[in-house]
Design an enzyme around this catalytic site. Structure first.
Site, short mmCIF file in Angstrom:
data_model
loop_
_atom_site.label_atom_id
_atom_site.label_comp_id
_atom_site.label_asym_id
_atom_site.label_seq_id
_atom_site.Cartn_x
_atom_site.Cartn_y
_atom_site.Cartn_z
N SER A 136 -5.82 -41.06 -25.64
CA SER A 136 -6.76 -42.19 -25.72
C SER A 136 -6.23 -43.23 -26.72
O SER A 136 -5.14 -43.78 -26.50
CB SER A 136 -8.15 -41.68 -26.09
OG SER A 136 -9.11 -42.69 -25.86
N HIS B 286 -12.20 -37.63 -19.60
CA HIS B 286 -11.57 -38.26 -20.76
C HIS B 286 -11.60 -37.23 -21.88
O HIS B 286 -12.54 -37.19 -22.68
CB HIS B 286 -12.33 -39.53 -21.15
CG HIS B 286 -11.59 -40.38 -22.13
ND1 HIS B 286 -10.51 -41.15 -21.78
CD2 HIS B 286 -11.75 -40.56 -23.47
CE1 HIS B 286 -10.05 -41.78 -22.84
NE2 HIS B 286 -10.77 -41.42 -23.89
N ASP C 93 -11.83 -39.25 -15.00
CA ASP C 93 -12.01 -39.84 -16.33
C ASP C 93 -13.08 -40.94 -16.24
O ASP C 93 -12.90 -41.91 -15.51
CB ASP C 93 -10.67 -40.42 -16.81
CG ASP C 93 -10.70 -40.88 -18.27
OD1 ASP C 93 -11.74 -41.40 -18.72
OD2 ASP C 93 -9.68 -40.72 -18.95
#
Length: 288
Positions: free
Chosen positions: A101, A262, A234
């Protein structure tokens, strides 16, 4: 555990696993994450594959320096410089970077700005820093609705309640069938026990869009071993983000994981993920 001290006095808590003689694999966590979120078992597998695994606490997480909630005394560029400072402290001229991320964005920035420091890149659940990526799907409606809700502040003075709040916070980002509640809860309890100020980790989200003024043309990474790992479901960066990121870097490999959201890749995928990461390191060490 060791401590890296930055020029502004910031201290970073750093943990190294494995042999000092093995290639360095630096794990760069996502926003709000301390080093604990890199699961111990996954790290052990990477060590077993012959890598020196390094994980550290970002500013405002874990045992590193914290700022008042809502007033981070640093920028996104400082988070990038922190990662490089960890490598410097280890004496690692080059390292394999794994970023998740926000950590994936930091890893891209490091590779673009100082390519001589990066042996390979693994980019997990992230999106391209290159603005030419074009229009991509946004946050799912379900997650967007959750963001719009004003949730009550958890009682962080109660370790059990604080850990349960962390578990609840991770759940909406995971794939519906890829949320290992027991594993996440065990990590959350350790995060609570080690963190100086849990609330301060939210400062990272105030840095959204704050990036360096360095190069952003991802095609410049051609020739660098790059692996993009992305979840098929995600909700924050839909899978099109991973596909576009891989397409922008010549030669990059894309590993799509069914059922993954995610999140850190679920344990059921670790055999494939570890194999793919170690393959990266072998490519990087092979004379061209």
């Amino acid at each position: 555990m060791s401590t890296v001290v930055r020029p502004d006095g910031t201290t970073l808590a750093v943990e190294t696993l494995g042999s000092d003689d093995d290639p360095v694999l630096l794990l760069i966590a996502g926003a709000g994450w301390s080093r604990d979120w890199w699961d111990d078992e996954l790290c052990d597998r990477l060590v077993g594959a012959g890598l020196r695994v390094v994980r550290y606490d970002h500013r405002d997480t874990g045992e590193s320096t914290h700022w008042p909630v809502g007033a981070p005394g640093y920028t996104g560029a400082d988070l990038l410089a922190d990662a490089v400072a960890v490598l410097d402290a280890l004496g690692a001229d080059r390292a394999h970077l794994v970023g998740l991320s926000l950590g994936g964005a930091i890893a891209q920035e490091i590779a673009l700005a100082t390519p001589q420091r990066v042996a390979s890149l693994t980019l997990i659940a992230t999106t391209a820093v290159d603005p030419r990526v074009g229009a991509l799907p946004g946050v799912t409606p379900e997650l967007s609705a959750l963001f719009a809700q004003e949730a009550p502040e958890p009682d962080r003075s109660d370790p059990v309640a604080a850990a349960e709040a962390l578990v609840a916070g991770e759940r909406p980002f995971a794939g519906p069938d890829a949320f290992d509640e027991a594993r996440v809860r065990a990590i959350a309890r350790r995060v609570v026990a080690r963190s100086r100020d849990l609330a301060a980790s939210a400062n990272h989200f105030l840095l959204a869009g704050d990036r360096t003024a360095g190069p952003d043309d991802l095609s410049a990474l051609a020739g660098l071993p790059v692996l993009v790992v992305h979840g098929a479901v995600d909700p924050l960066f839909p899978v099109e983000h991973g596909r576009a990121l891989a397409a922008m870097i010549p030669g990059a490999r894309l590993l799509e994981i069914e059922g993954m959201g995610h999140q850190l890749p679920p344990a059921s995928s670790w055999d494939g993920v570890v194999d793919a990461i170690t393959a990266q390191t072998r490519v990087a060490s092979t004379p061209q």
